[in-house]
Design an enzyme around this catalytic site. Structure first.
Site, PDB file in Angstrom:
ATOM      1  N   ASP A  97       0.825  -1.215   0.000  1.00  0.00           N
ATOM      2  CA  ASP A  97       0.000   0.000   0.000  1.00  0.00           C
ATOM      3  C   ASP A  97       0.855   1.260   0.000  1.00  0.00           C
ATOM      4  OD1 ASP A  97      -2.413  -1.266  -0.056  1.00  0.00           O
ATOM      5  OD2 ASP A  97      -3.094  -0.605   1.919  1.00  0.00           O
ATOM      6  N   HIS A 140      -5.722   8.428   5.768  1.00  0.00           N
ATOM      7  CA  HIS A 140      -5.407   7.306   6.670  1.00  0.00           C
ATOM      8  C   HIS A 140      -4.073   7.489   7.393  1.00  0.00           C
ATOM      9  CE1 HIS A 140      -8.757   5.107   5.031  1.00  0.00           C
ATOM     10  NE2 HIS A 140      -8.238   5.066   3.826  1.00  0.00           N
ATOM     11  N   HIS A 177     -13.807   4.943   2.320  1.00  0.00           N
ATOM     12  CA  HIS A 177     -13.106   4.389   3.484  1.00  0.00           C
ATOM     13  C   HIS A 177     -13.246   5.327   4.688  1.00  0.00           C
ATOM     14  CE1 HIS A 177     -10.984   2.760  -0.107  1.00  0.00           C
ATOM     15  NE2 HIS A 177     -10.881   1.656   0.620  1.00  0.00           N
TER      16      HIS A 177
END
Ligand SMILES: [Zn+2]
Length: 381
Positions: A97, A140, A177
């Site tokens: 990622d 994130h 998300h």
């Protein structure tokens, strides 16, 4: 804002932010921003007199360190120059990622800088709306580790400056998300109300974003999560938006509206399962624009979005909505060969058949009941 008809918009963007690769197979393709920008140019949007295109600056080390620990920032900077360090994995670096790539630090600092540039022009009163579509994708990123394609959390860095100036902010994250990094940044604060509407963590990364995550200490009640069922479509998504987001913001009465406009909620997005159309997304922008007009200051950033056509069309539609500009139904001719893209609006996916639709409605209605029970009393709604 000076006028609802012609708000002054600062559109902060730099071509360099579309000219790199995280890794050859990475789902985040920065070229998505180039397609978006070309579509905005082809429609004439970028040339409107009330849209300015300031050249963004880079975030300083000090600004980045307002949201991240020194040893993490040091590690990102060092590996970005090619240094081999032990233990980068404990900072979330070098994963599939978040691969390490040359120039990672400078490119990310510029990306954060687009958010800061948009934000500063709104804060100083020179713009009513700031839009930085390259930002938001770092939602994130955590204080001491990279996560979910995020390295330096541009939203937290920009809002830290607002918080230091004594401003109260409503952060609304409509990415598919959960906006976990931003939630973590203000989990104990009542100065930033974070609201995230997303696909439930039962089915999607990062697995968090339950209604029960309501903040702590001074921040108790100021962390709001709206997890929805996979395959939620426009009507049910908007029912949740109207039920929770609009009344909360009207009651909280922030000084600034800060929105993360991820478009990985799109029904063709390859990573997620919510089923919004581009027109469903744009309806959310219209609702946010109304709130932004009432508040007077609106900073918008981009976010996830892994279907190139959906990204280009949706963020072009978003900028047009901000500017009160009527886009044509058809995309300009030059784009028609691009992924079969012909219209800005989608042909909606078929309505789910019962009992599937009933299950979605049941899941989402449980979410809304829980939000009403856990959050609304705090705001006397
Ligand atoms: Zn996302």
């Amino acid at each position: 804002m000076t006028g609802q008809d012609h708000p002054r918009i600062a559109f902060a963007y730099a071509d360099e932010l579309s000219e790199y690769q995280l890794s050859p197979q990475h789902p985040l393709q920065p070229i998505r921003l180039k397609h978006m920008h070309e579509l905005m140019q082809a429609t004439g949007l970028i040339d409107l007199p009330n849209i300015s295109s300031p050249h963004p600056r880079s975030a300083t080390r000090g600004e980045i360190e307002s949201a991240h620990d020194l040893d993490y920032v040091f590690n990102v900077s060092a590996v970005s120059d090619g240094s081999l360090l032990p233990d980068t994995s404990k900072f979330g670096l070098g994963t599939s990622d978040n691969p390490i790539w040359t120039g990672m630090y400078d490119t990310t600092a510029l990306c954060v800088g687009t958010t800061l540039t948009a934000s500063e022009l709104v804060m100083s009163g020179k713009a009513d709306i700031g839009f930085a579509p390259a930002g938001g994708v770092h939602h994130h990123a955590m204080r001491r580790y990279a996560s979910g394609f995020g390295i330096f959390n541009d939203a937290v860095i920009a809002m830290n400056a607002m918080v230091n100036a004594g401003l109260r902010i409503a952060y609304v994250d409509i990415d598919c998300h959960h906006g976990d990094g931003v939630q973590a940044g203000y989990y104990d604060s009542d100065q930033v109300l974070t609201i995230s509407i997303h696909e439930s963590g039962q089915w999607l990364f990062p697995g968090t974003g339950r209604v029960q995550e309501i903040g702590e200490y001074d921040g108790l009640g100021y962390s709001v999560n709206i997890p929805l069922a996979p395959y939620t479509q426009d009507p049910e998504w908007h029912a949740a938006f109207d039920e929770v987001i609009t009344p909360l913001i009207k009651t909280f009465k922030p000084d600034v509206l800060f929105t993360q406009l991820g478009i990985d909620t799109h029904f063709q997005d390859p990573l997620t399962h919510i089923s919004l159309t581009t027109q469903g997304f744009n309806l959310a922008i219209k609702k946010l624009a109304k709130l932004g007009f009432e508040i007077g200051k609106w900073v918008a950033v981009g976010g996830g979005g892994y279907d190139l056509s959906a990204v280009a069309r949706s963020w072009t539609m978003a900028l047009a909505t901000m500017a009160n500009f009527n886009l044509p139904k058809e995309v300009p001719a030059a784009f028609k060969s691009f992924k079969g893209l012909t219209k800005f609006a989608d042909q909606p996916p078929a309505r789910n058949e019962s009992p599937y639709l009933a299950e979605i409605q049941q899941f989402n209605s449980k979410t809304l009941d829980e939000v009403r029970t856990l959050i609304f009393p705090k705001f006397r709604i």
